[in-house]
Write a protein that holds these residues in place. Structure first.
Motif, PDB file in Angstrom:
ATOM      1  N   ARG A 121      30.126 121.160  -7.663  1.00 21.15           N
ATOM      2  CA  ARG A 121      28.972 121.500  -8.489  1.00 21.15           C
ATOM      3  C   ARG A 121      27.907 120.428  -8.346  1.00 21.15           C
ATOM      4  N   PRO A 122      27.054 120.539  -7.320  1.00 16.64           N
ATOM      5  CA  PRO A 122      26.068 119.504  -7.076  1.00 16.64           C
ATOM      6  C   PRO A 122      25.132 119.344  -8.256  1.00 16.64           C
ATOM      7  N   ALA A 123      24.735 118.108  -8.503  1.00 21.54           N
ATOM      8  CA  ALA A 123      23.820 117.836  -9.618  1.00 21.54           C
ATOM      9  C   ALA A 123      22.454 118.459  -9.391  1.00 21.54           C
ATOM     10  N   THR A 124      22.120 118.740  -8.094  1.00 19.35           N
ATOM     11  CA  THR A 124      20.809 119.290  -7.788  1.00 19.35           C
ATOM     12  C   THR A 124      20.753 120.806  -7.915  1.00 19.35           C
ATOM     13  N   ALA A 125      21.870 121.452  -8.214  1.00 20.03           N
ATOM     14  CA  ALA A 125      21.884 122.906  -8.330  1.00 20.03           C
ATOM     15  C   ALA A 125      20.963 123.344  -9.454  1.00 20.03           C
ATOM     16  N   ARG A 126      20.239 124.441  -9.223  1.00 18.69           N
ATOM     17  CA  ARG A 126      19.289 124.957 -10.203  1.00 18.69           C
ATOM     18  C   ARG A 126      19.784 126.286 -10.759  1.00 18.69           C
ATOM     19  N   ALA A 127      19.663 126.417 -12.064  1.00 16.00           N
ATOM     20  CA  ALA A 127      20.086 127.657 -12.717  1.00 16.00           C
ATOM     21  C   ALA A 127      19.065 128.750 -12.448  1.00 16.00           C
ATOM     22  N   GLN A 128      19.535 129.925 -12.098  1.00 16.80           N
ATOM     23  CA  GLN A 128      18.684 131.078 -11.866  1.00 16.80           C
ATOM     24  C   GLN A 128      19.156 132.222 -12.766  1.00 16.80           C
ATOM     25  N   VAL A 129      18.243 132.728 -13.583  1.00 20.78           N
ATOM     26  CA  VAL A 129      18.581 133.806 -14.504  1.00 20.78           C
ATOM     27  C   VAL A 129      18.540 135.133 -13.766  1.00 20.78           C
ATOM     28  N   LYS A 130      19.583 135.948 -13.959  1.00 19.78           N
ATOM     29  CA  LYS A 130      19.701 137.225 -13.255  1.00 19.78           C
ATOM     30  C   LYS A 130      19.536 138.385 -14.239  1.00 19.78           C
ATOM     31  N   PRO A 131      18.856 139.440 -13.820  1.00 21.91           N
ATOM     32  CA  PRO A 131      18.752 140.626 -14.681  1.00 21.91           C
ATOM     33  C   PRO A 131      20.075 141.379 -14.723  1.00 21.91           C
ATOM     34  N   VAL A 132      20.363 141.993 -15.854  1.00 16.50           N
ATOM     35  CA  VAL A 132      21.588 142.772 -16.003  1.00 16.50           C
ATOM     36  C   VAL A 132      21.241 144.123 -16.613  1.00 16.50           C
ATOM     37  N   ALA A 133      22.140 145.074 -16.442  1.00 19.42           N
ATOM     38  CA  ALA A 133      21.928 146.426 -16.948  1.00 19.42           C
ATOM     39  C   ALA A 133      22.178 146.483 -18.455  1.00 19.42           C
ATOM     40  N   LEU A 157      17.161 126.010 -22.936  1.00 22.44           N
ATOM     41  CA  LEU A 157      15.997 126.696 -22.359  1.00 22.44           C
ATOM     42  C   LEU A 157      16.439 127.832 -21.440  1.00 22.44           C
ATOM     43  N   THR A 158      17.500 127.613 -20.678  1.00 26.57           N
ATOM     44  CA  THR A 158      18.026 128.686 -19.831  1.00 26.57           C
ATOM     45  C   THR A 158      18.510 129.845 -20.677  1.00 26.57           C
ATOM     46  N   SER A 159      19.123 129.529 -21.811  1.00 30.66           N
ATOM     47  CA  SER A 159      19.584 130.571 -22.720  1.00 30.66           C
ATOM     48  C   SER A 159      18.409 131.407 -23.226  1.00 30.66           C
ATOM     49  N   PHE A 160      17.305 130.747 -23.577  1.00 32.82           N
ATOM     50  CA  PHE A 160      16.102 131.479 -23.986  1.00 32.82           C
ATOM     51  C   PHE A 160      15.589 132.351 -22.846  1.00 32.82           C
ATOM     52  N   ARG A 161      15.642 131.854 -21.626  1.00 33.84           N
ATOM     53  CA  ARG A 161      15.175 132.632 -20.476  1.00 33.84           C
ATOM     54  C   ARG A 161      16.053 133.859 -20.256  1.00 33.84           C
ATOM     55  N   VAL A 162      17.348 133.711 -20.448  1.00 31.17           N
ATOM     56  CA  VAL A 162      18.256 134.858 -20.310  1.00 31.17           C
ATOM     57  C   VAL A 162      17.845 135.965 -21.271  1.00 31.17           C
ATOM     58  N   VAL A 163      17.526 135.587 -22.513  1.00 34.06           N
ATOM     59  CA  VAL A 163      17.122 136.588 -23.503  1.00 34.06           C
ATOM     60  C   VAL A 163      15.765 137.180 -23.160  1.00 34.06           C
ATOM     61  N   SER A 164      14.834 136.343 -22.706  1.00 33.29           N
ATOM     62  CA  SER A 164      13.485 136.845 -22.412  1.00 33.29           C
ATOM     63  C   SER A 164      13.456 137.757 -21.198  1.00 33.29           C
ATOM     64  N   ILE A 165      14.316 137.511 -20.206  1.00 28.14           N
ATOM     65  CA  ILE A 165      14.356 138.337 -19.007  1.00 28.14           C
ATOM     66  C   ILE A 165      15.180 139.601 -19.230  1.00 28.14           C
ATOM     67  N   ASN A 166      16.140 139.522 -20.138  1.00 29.33           N
ATOM     68  CA  ASN A 166      16.992 140.681 -20.441  1.00 29.33           C
ATOM     69  C   ASN A 166      16.941 141.000 -21.939  1.00 29.33           C
ATOM     70  N   PRO A 167      15.757 141.279 -22.486  1.00 19.53           N
ATOM     71  CA  PRO A 167      15.655 141.456 -23.942  1.00 19.53           C
ATOM     72  C   PRO A 167      16.461 142.639 -24.471  1.00 19.53           C
ATOM     73  N   PHE A 200      21.194 144.272 -27.260  1.00 22.48           N
ATOM     74  CA  PHE A 200      22.387 145.113 -27.410  1.00 22.48           C
ATOM     75  C   PHE A 200      23.626 144.244 -27.594  1.00 22.48           C
ATOM     76  N   TRP A 201      23.713 143.155 -26.830  1.00 16.48           N
ATOM     77  CA  TRP A 201      24.837 142.240 -26.949  1.00 16.48           C
ATOM     78  C   TRP A 201      24.879 141.618 -28.351  1.00 16.48           C
ATOM     79  N   GLY A 202      23.715 141.176 -28.833  1.00 17.38           N
ATOM     80  CA  GLY A 202      23.673 140.608 -30.182  1.00 17.38           C
ATOM     81  C   GLY A 202      24.089 141.620 -31.234  1.00 17.38           C
ATOM     82  N   LEU A 203      23.642 142.873 -31.075  1.00 18.04           N
ATOM     83  CA  LEU A 203      24.025 143.939 -32.011  1.00 18.04           C
ATOM     84  C   LEU A 203      25.531 144.180 -31.974  1.00 18.04           C
TER      85      LEU A 203
END
Length: 264
Positions: free
Chosen positions: A14-26, A206-216, A221-224
């Protein structure tokens, strides 16, 4: 129906330089997370029972506070929302180890946080601040609408079901919704992310916020589902938490794995 997005393979490199990328889901992805969570529970039922008992004890404590000091119920709820995710970190570790083909261990799940003390400590601080503010705001709502003193349990129930008290109910629900939303958005994948990559707390939140913003829609639905299943598990005597709690914990790991990828 949109094809499911395969999770990023787990690796110890797990390199320290790895960048998180948010993916869309159904939209239906949360249902698959629950199914995968149920499979993880079935693979390690003894460990799941231990954590289920812990969740049940939290619910029993919440019920006792509501019966004796209802004004402090939201404060205890916020405390449970603080303890719950960190307790669930052990379940994330179980799912992570199963995904890697490693043997299951209650001891490993209980100590998985000790290798991420820095990041976890800052996440704790963020949650403590949010939940202290939540508890204080809830007490203010009570003080404004019950200026003769804090009501008894019967008084709270009467206030909730009395149509004349709709401003109190609306204010109480609005305050709770705002803070619950902030906690959900900032933590929905943050703790699994810290466990997986030892990411710093700010990046994880911040990544968690991005996950929600990209997959609102999907995350809404998950929160519900999380709220609905938790409420259903509270009857009778919160016994449903023995199963629902561990399943939601395992499912949260799979939510992280399908919504966050890594660019090495």
């Amino acid at each position: 129906m949109e094809a499911p997005v395969p999770p990023t393979p787990v690796t110890d490199a797990r390199p320290a330089t790895a960048r998180a990328q948010v993916k869309p889901v159904a939209l239906a992805s949360p249902l698959r997370w629950l199914l995968l969570g149920a499979r993880d529970l079935a693979a390690a039922p003894g460990i799941a029972l231990f954590y289920g008992l812990c969740f049940w004890a939290m619910a029993a404590t919440l019920g006792a506070v509501f019966r004796h000091s209802p004004a402090y119920t939201m404060t205890v709820v916020s405390g449970c929302l603080l303890l719950g995710p960190f307790l669930a970190m052990g379940l994330y570790e179980v799912s992570r180890r199963r995904e890697q083909g490693l043997p299951q261990s209650l001891g490993e799940s209980l100590t998985c946080w000790d290798r991420r003390l820095g990041s976890m400590g800052l996440l704790v601080l963020v949650l403590v601040v949010l939940e202290l503010l939540w508890g204080r705001a809830s007490l203010v709502v009570f003080a404004v609408f019950f200026d003769t003193g804090m009501p008894s349990t019967a008084g709270v129930l009467e206030a909730v079901f009395n149509p004349r008290n709709w401003p109190f109910v609306a204010a109480y629900v609005a305050v709770g919704s705002v803070f619950a939303g902030l906690v959900f958005c900032s933590m929905v994948v943050a703790i699994p992310m810290v466990l997986d990559r030892d990411t710093d707390a700010i990046t994880a939140a911040l990544t968690s916020f991005r996950v929600v913003s990209i997959n609102p829609v999907a995350m809404g639905f998950w929160g519900l589902l999380v709220v609905s299943l938790t409420l259903l598990a509270l009857w009778p005597w919160a016994l449903g938490l023995l199963v629902v709690g561990p399943v939601l914990g395992h499912a949260t790991w799979h939510a992280y794995r399908e919504t966050v990828g890594w660019a090495e």
